[in-house]
Design a protein around this motif. Structure first.
Motif, mmCIF file in Angstrom:
data_model
loop_
_atom_site.group_PDB
_atom_site.id
_atom_site.type_symbol
_atom_site.label_atom_id
_atom_site.label_comp_id
_atom_site.label_asym_id
_atom_site.label_seq_id
_atom_site.Cartn_x
_atom_site.Cartn_y
_atom_site.Cartn_z
ATOM 1 N N ARG A 202 -0.048 90.601 48.697
ATOM 2 C CA ARG A 202 -0.370 91.332 47.467
ATOM 3 C C ARG A 202 0.582 90.891 46.358
ATOM 4 N N PRO A 203 0.066 90.332 45.260
ATOM 5 C CA PRO A 203 0.943 89.854 44.185
ATOM 6 C C PRO A 203 1.503 91.007 43.356
ATOM 7 N N ALA A 204 2.634 90.756 42.729
ATOM 8 C CA ALA A 204 3.304 91.780 41.923
ATOM 9 C C ALA A 204 2.684 91.874 40.540
ATOM 10 N N ALA A 205 2.696 93.095 40.000
ATOM 11 C CA ALA A 205 2.204 93.346 38.640
ATOM 12 C C ALA A 205 3.318 93.963 37.811
ATOM 13 N N GLU A 206 3.226 93.797 36.508
ATOM 14 C CA GLU A 206 4.149 94.420 35.575
ATOM 15 C C GLU A 206 3.737 95.870 35.312
ATOM 16 N N PRO A 207 4.620 96.683 34.705
ATOM 17 C CA PRO A 207 4.273 98.088 34.436
ATOM 18 C C PRO A 207 2.994 98.264 33.626
ATOM 19 N N ASP A 208 2.653 97.278 32.785
ATOM 20 C CA ASP A 208 1.426 97.414 31.985
ATOM 21 C C ASP A 208 0.192 96.942 32.737
ATOM 22 N N GLY A 209 0.358 96.568 34.011
ATOM 23 C CA GLY A 209 -0.776 96.162 34.827
ATOM 24 C C GLY A 209 -1.097 94.686 34.794
ATOM 25 N N THR A 210 -0.376 93.896 34.040
ATOM 26 C CA THR A 210 -0.614 92.461 33.994
ATOM 27 C C THR A 210 0.123 91.771 35.154
ATOM 28 N N PRO A 211 -0.319 90.584 35.542
ATOM 29 C CA PRO A 211 0.377 89.867 36.618
ATOM 30 C C PRO A 211 1.824 89.567 36.249
ATOM 31 N N SER A 212 2.717 89.689 37.205
ATOM 32 C CA SER A 212 4.120 89.362 36.961
ATOM 33 C C SER A 212 4.274 87.870 36.661
ATOM 34 N N PRO A 213 5.315 87.505 35.903
ATOM 35 C CA PRO A 213 5.514 86.089 35.569
ATOM 36 C C PRO A 213 5.642 85.219 36.816
ATOM 37 N N ILE A 214 5.101 84.035 36.729
ATOM 38 C CA ILE A 214 5.217 83.082 37.830
ATOM 39 C C ILE A 214 6.487 82.263 37.669
ATOM 40 N N GLU A 215 6.923 81.662 38.770
ATOM 41 C CA GLU A 215 8.065 80.761 38.763
ATOM 42 C C GLU A 215 7.522 79.332 38.832
ATOM 43 N N VAL A 216 7.690 78.571 37.754
ATOM 44 C CA VAL A 216 7.134 77.228 37.648
ATOM 45 C C VAL A 216 8.258 76.198 37.734
ATOM 46 N N GLU A 217 8.074 75.198 38.566
ATOM 47 C CA GLU A 217 8.997 74.053 38.590
ATOM 48 C C GLU A 217 8.574 73.119 37.454
ATOM 49 N N SER A 218 9.011 73.438 36.244
ATOM 50 C CA SER A 218 8.490 72.761 35.053
ATOM 51 C C SER A 218 8.791 71.267 35.044
ATOM 52 N N THR A 219 9.884 70.847 35.671
ATOM 53 C CA THR A 219 10.200 69.418 35.694
ATOM 54 C C THR A 219 9.187 68.628 36.534
ATOM 55 N N LEU A 220 8.442 69.320 37.386
ATOM 56 C CA LEU A 220 7.438 68.660 38.226
ATOM 57 C C LEU A 220 6.051 68.670 37.598
ATOM 58 N N ASP A 221 5.890 69.422 36.515
ATOM 59 C CA ASP A 221 4.561 69.610 35.915
ATOM 60 C C ASP A 221 4.222 68.424 35.016
ATOM 61 N N ARG A 222 4.019 67.263 35.622
ATOM 62 C CA ARG A 222 3.877 66.023 34.868
ATOM 63 C C ARG A 222 2.568 65.942 34.090
ATOM 64 N N LEU A 223 1.566 66.752 34.451
ATOM 65 C CA LEU A 223 0.300 66.763 33.714
ATOM 66 C C LEU A 223 0.227 67.907 32.700
ATOM 67 N N GLY A 224 1.275 68.732 32.643
ATOM 68 C CA GLY A 224 1.284 69.851 31.703
ATOM 69 C C GLY A 224 0.288 70.943 32.041
ATOM 70 N N LEU A 225 -0.032 71.105 33.310
ATOM 71 C CA LEU A 225 -1.051 72.082 33.702
ATOM 72 C C LEU A 225 -0.587 73.520 33.508
ATOM 73 N N LEU A 226 0.733 73.753 33.511
ATOM 74 C CA LEU A 226 1.259 75.105 33.391
ATOM 75 C C LEU A 226 1.829 75.390 32.020
ATOM 76 N N THR A 227 1.595 74.538 31.060
ATOM 77 C CA THR A 227 2.093 74.766 29.703
ATOM 78 C C THR A 227 1.532 76.069 29.152
ATOM 79 N N ALA A 228 2.423 76.981 28.731
ATOM 80 C CA ALA A 228 2.059 78.285 28.147
ATOM 81 C C ALA A 228 1.336 79.195 29.127
ATOM 82 N N VAL A 229 1.411 78.896 30.407
ATOM 83 C CA VAL A 229 0.815 79.766 31.433
ATOM 84 C C VAL A 229 1.917 80.640 32.000
ATOM 85 N N ALA A 230 1.860 81.931 31.691
ATOM 86 C CA ALA A 230 2.939 82.844 32.082
ATOM 87 C C ALA A 230 2.716 83.486 33.440
#
Length: 323
Positions: A202-230
């Motif tokens: 079960r994934p975590a949610a924030e108090p407002d009901g939105t999904p909690s922030p993800i942990e992205v290994e940004s140095t590995l995101d060579r295609l920019g797939l997670l740009t601005a994806v919180a």
């Protein structure tokens, strides 16, 4: 560059629709069951003269509809229709007969019940190898959860473990054992990067009901797939994507997602783990193209987080060529 997209549903329609309705494990619900469990949702599908009330109707009017928002966005973004096909069925085809030469973005929705025995053939594995031999291609291989499976446990211990799983994810529409993704697992094993889709966390949610922030290994995101994806989504039962064998050296963990630690405890969190591996990505030397592994629901608009998912989808469709 204009992308050409295929969404491949790896289920066998006949095998799923033929599931014994007297058994609750390892099958999809019927459309009738979904209407009953989710009332008043789906009441527009109540007419049995217009809508198959069995498992086939569920696949057509619930499952396929879940992916419509992505298909619509992709069609608008690329200016060409998304190719959608199923592995089994009168209009379906094996993956090696679906014309991948004209596609550069492949999404395999491995929402196939383990019970139906969907296994990638040598030809299907070979065509994905050829697909990934082309620079600039991206293949997402997407299983779903495997809930309630505990090999080697006697019946009493197995039922106790299934109850723990059930209480943790909290979704009363899910049976004690529901396992998906056999096609994805066999395809990944055939490519030499075996991955197991373990549990239904079960994934975590924030108090407002939105999904909690993800942990992205940004140095590995060579295609920019997670740009601005919180964040991702809040589907109640998401798998830990466990790298096995050579996958540990050929695939990186690109995204980790937080687990809801306020939910009833799950054995996966007993050693202090607070996240699960949500997106894997092949290392640059593994393939000329890029292979990613994620949950099927990252392409669905029904479990929250749609604003972030649409950013993710847009990044996939508008990605730059890898340098």
């Amino acid at each position: 560059m204009t992308r050409a997209v295929m969404v491949y549903y790896a289920w066998s329609r006949e095998a799923e629709a033929g599931a014994p309705l007297g058994v609750i494990e390892d099958r999809f619900p019927t459309l009738f069951e979904s209407r009953r469990m989710s009332y008043p949702r789906f009441e527009e599908l109540a007419d049995p003269e217009r809508f198959d009330q069995g498992v086939g109707g569920f696949l057509d009017h619930v499952m396929r509809r879940n992916f419509a928002a992505f298909v619509d966005l992709a069609s608008q973004s690329t200016g060409r229709p998304v190719i959608e096909t199923e592995r089994g069925g009168s209009d379906g085809c094996a993956l090696d007969a679906c014309g991948l030469d004209a596609v550069d973005t492949l999404i395999v929705i491995s929402f196939d019940s383990i019970r139906t025995g969907q296994q990638a053939s040598d030809g299907e594995i070979a065509v994905i190898r050829r697909f990934l031999d082309r620079p600039g291609t991206v293949a997402f291989i997407c299983p779903h959860h495997e809930i309630g499976e505990a090999p080697g446990l006697a019946d009493e211990a197995l039922h106790a473990q299934q109850l723990v799983d059930f209480l943790h994810h909290g979704d009363k529409t899910i049976p004690p054992r529901q396992r998906f993704g056999g096609f994805a697992r066999s395809l990944l094993a055939g490519l030499g990067v075996p991955v197991e889709n373990r549990f239904g966390l079960r994934p975590a949610a924030e108090p407002d009901g939105t999904p909690s922030p993800i942990e992205v290994e940004s140095t590995l995101d060579r295609l920019g797939l997670l740009t601005a994806v919180a964040g991702l989504n809040l589907h109640a039962h998401l798998p830990q994507l466990e790298r096995m064998g050579d996958a540990a050296t050929m695939m990186d963990v690109l995204v980790r997602q937080k687990i809801d630690l306020a939910a009833p405890p799950h054995p996966f969190t007993r050693d202090g783990r607070a996240t699960f591996d949500a997106i894997l990505q092949s290392r640059p030397e593994a393939f000329a193209g890029t292979l990613l592994v994620c949950d099927t629901t990252l392409w669905s608009s029904t479990a929250g987080g749609v604003e972030n998912l649409r950013r993710f989808w847009t990044n996939v469709l508008e990605r730059a060529e890898e340098s």
